[in-house]
Scaffold this active site. Structure first.
Site, PDB file in Angstrom:
ATOM      1  N   ARG A  35       0.829  -1.214   0.000  1.00 36.42           N
ATOM      2  CA  ARG A  35       0.000   0.000   0.000  1.00 36.42           C
ATOM      3  C   ARG A  35       0.866   1.267   0.000  1.00 36.42           C
ATOM      4  NH1 ARG A  35      -4.903  -1.828   4.031  1.00 36.42           N
ATOM      5  NH2 ARG A  35      -6.318  -2.446   2.372  1.00 36.42           N
ATOM      6  N   LYS A 202     -15.507 -15.933   5.810  1.00 35.79           N
ATOM      7  CA  LYS A 202     -16.780 -15.289   6.139  1.00 35.79           C
ATOM      8  C   LYS A 202     -17.719 -15.218   4.936  1.00 35.79           C
ATOM      9  CE  LYS A 202     -14.036 -12.378   8.697  1.00 35.79           C
ATOM     10  NZ  LYS A 202     -13.305 -11.546   7.789  1.00 35.79           N
TER      11      LYS A 202
HETATM   12  P1  AMP Z   1     -11.835 -13.897   4.701  1.00 38.23           P
HETATM   13  O1  AMP Z   1     -11.436 -12.721   5.561  1.00 38.23           O
HETATM   14  O2  AMP Z   1     -13.284 -14.228   4.811  1.00 38.23           O
HETATM   15  O3  AMP Z   1     -11.388 -13.745   3.263  1.00 38.23           O
HETATM   16  O4  AMP Z   1     -11.060 -15.154   5.295  1.00 38.23           O
HETATM   17  C1  AMP Z   1      -9.670 -15.313   5.217  1.00 38.23           C
HETATM   18  C2  AMP Z   1      -9.265 -16.396   6.193  1.00 38.23           C
HETATM   19  O5  AMP Z   1      -9.930 -17.593   5.843  1.00 38.23           O
HETATM   20  C3  AMP Z   1      -7.787 -16.725   6.195  1.00 38.23           C
HETATM   21  O6  AMP Z   1      -7.275 -16.463   7.484  1.00 38.23           O
HETATM   22  C4  AMP Z   1      -7.748 -18.210   5.893  1.00 38.23           C
HETATM   23  O7  AMP Z   1      -6.795 -18.940   6.634  1.00 38.23           O
HETATM   24  C5  AMP Z   1      -9.119 -18.642   6.292  1.00 38.23           C
HETATM   25  N1  AMP Z   1      -9.493 -19.931   5.670  1.00 38.23           N
HETATM   26  C6  AMP Z   1      -9.645 -20.209   4.381  1.00 38.23           C
HETATM   27  N2  AMP Z   1      -9.963 -21.492   4.201  1.00 38.23           N
HETATM   28  C7  AMP Z   1     -10.004 -22.059   5.431  1.00 38.23           C
HETATM   29  C8  AMP Z   1     -10.287 -23.369   5.915  1.00 38.23           C
HETATM   30  N3  AMP Z   1     -10.587 -24.382   5.086  1.00 38.23           N
HETATM   31  N4  AMP Z   1     -10.265 -23.576   7.260  1.00 38.23           N
HETATM   32  C9  AMP Z   1      -9.945 -22.562   8.106  1.00 38.23           C
HETATM   33  N5  AMP Z   1      -9.669 -21.317   7.711  1.00 38.23           N
HETATM   34  C10 AMP Z   1      -9.703 -21.062   6.391  1.00 38.23           C
END
Ligand code: AMP
Length: 388
Positions: A35, A202
């Site tokens: 950034r 999420k």
């Molecule tokens: P978001 O902020 O919704 O994009 O989520 C990102 C987070 O999702 C990251 O910290 C990833 O490690 C987590 N994540 C993605 N896939 C998995 C999974 N199968 N199990 C646990 N955490 C996950």
């Protein structure tokens, strides 16, 4: 809406809202300075125009007094100074005597970075509540306000929206212009076939995007923990995988409504983060799905290779652990070999693309996760609207 090139900046004093909300480690080292690097074009353009420059930014969330110790922009001032090979004057507050003094002594080509704007939230949510007096104070520090903080454009705070209301003259900087130009490639008549890749944890953050893109996109590939909410909605066993229970009904309805949603067909699973992992077509009780498996990578590859445009937000697995980064890396690899429009919508997936070394192979890697998701939801961004 004025672009930075539309304004006569010669010898003017400018105040630029930049987005220096960069990730820091426990020792307050900057983990990713993308950034800061992305802000250089506007700053250098202002320097070429002999401007004096005041920079405003927030850094992280500031909820209590002790957050001031870990959320100071001082480290950013040091990194910016290195990148520009030029002194950057850091002022230890965002409003007050020290700011007034620094601004009254400012000369052409000087750069001042004020302390984290959100420190003023401790005095009664002045920044995030878009306080009128604070907005006027910042607007009056300069001749021209430049908004170059795309990452905050979905928020209406004093340092982006409030200041814009009271500035005599205002324009968008190069970073914001680049973001808007590139994100248009997916919001306005994307070249088809258009594939959306969603991951992360999420679902609730991405519901609006799915709803808005379900008609525009040809396919929506869902990986990451998000996929387990959809797999559960279909009645599958997902063991102890992460699930967003509040979004289960939404997932059920979407799966009923459309056959464009493509879900993983195999998974990298483990009983816990410290135990061995295995690749399985079906998750069993007690297991956690932590990454997409090789068959899913092949499946997603077919969709991606047949696309003219892809938009990607959210990692395919728990990539922070090297054992579960393969799915995310594979998506980077597949896209990097193709000559298609590829846009990454900020957040964790943008950090993955940058840290895994693929940034140059993508059409655009956004600096704003929340802001780019809101654009893709079809919403107007307050930080942009106010610039009209
Ligand atoms: P978001 O902020 O919704 O994009 O989520 C990102 C987070 O999702 C990251 O910290 C990833 O490690 C987590 N994540 C993605 N896939 C998995 C999974 N199968 N199990 C646990 N955490 C996950």
């Amino acid at each position: 809406m004025k672009r930075i090139e539309d304004i006569d900046l010669k010898n003017k004093r400018v105040i630029i809202r930049v987005d220096y909300n960069v990730p820091l480690d426990d020792k307050l080292n900057i983990i990713d300075d993308n950034r800061i690097r992305e802000s250089l074009k506007t700053i250098n353009y202002c320097l070429d125009n002999n401007c004096s420059i005041i920079l405003l930014s927030h850094l992280g969330k500031v909820k209590e007094e002790k957050d001031k110790q870990t959320k100071s922009l001082k480290v950013v001032a040091e990194r910016l100074s290195k990148l520009l090979n030029k002194d950057v004057i850091f002022v230890k507050e965002a409003r007050g005597k020290l700011v007034d003094e620094a601004v009254s002594n400012i000369k052409n080509k000087d750069i001042i970075l004020l302390e984290n704007t959100r420190f003023l939230d401790l005095e009664g949510k002045l920044e995030s509540g878009c306080d009128e007096e604070l907005s006027k104070y910042w607007a009056n520090l300069a001749d021209i306000f430049i908004n170059d903080a795309f990452g905050t454009c979905h928020r209406a705070h004093a340092s982006n929206v409030g200041i814009a209301k009271y500035s005599k003259e205002k324009c968008l900087g190069f970073l914001v212009l680049k973001e808007l130009d590139n994100l248009k490639l997916v919001t306005d008549n994307p070249k088809k076939p258009f594939t959306v890749i969603l991951g992360g944890a999420k679902v609730s953050d991405k519901i609006g995007v799915i709803e808005n893109l379900i008609t525009k996109a040809d396919s929506i590939l869902i990986g990451g923990a998000m996929a387990y909410t959809f797999l559960k909605a279909q009645g599958n066993e997902i063991g102890d995988s992460l699930v967003d229970m509040d979004s289960l009904e939404f997932a059920k309805n979407m799966l009923k409504k459309t056959n464009k949603i493509i879900l993983p067909i195999d998974h990298v699973v483990a009983n816990d983060l410290n135990s061995n992992n295995a690749i399985k077509n079906k998750i069993e009780k007690g297991e956690i799905g932590l990454d997409i498996g090789p068959k899913t990578i092949e499946l997603f590859k077919n969709y991606i290779e047949n696309s003219k445009t892809v938009f990607w937000n959210g990692p395919m697995g728990y990539y922070e652990n090297k054992n579960y980064e393969k799915g995310t890396k594979a998506i980077c690899e597949i896209i990097s070999r193709l000559n298609i429009i590829s846009i990454v919508g900020g957040g964790d997936s943008a950090s993955c693309v940058i840290n895994m070394g693929y940034k140059d192979r993508f059409t655009h890697v956004s600096t704003g996760g929340g802001a780019s998701l809101e654009l893709l939801e079809g919403k107007e961004l307050p930080g942009i609207e106010v610039m009209n």
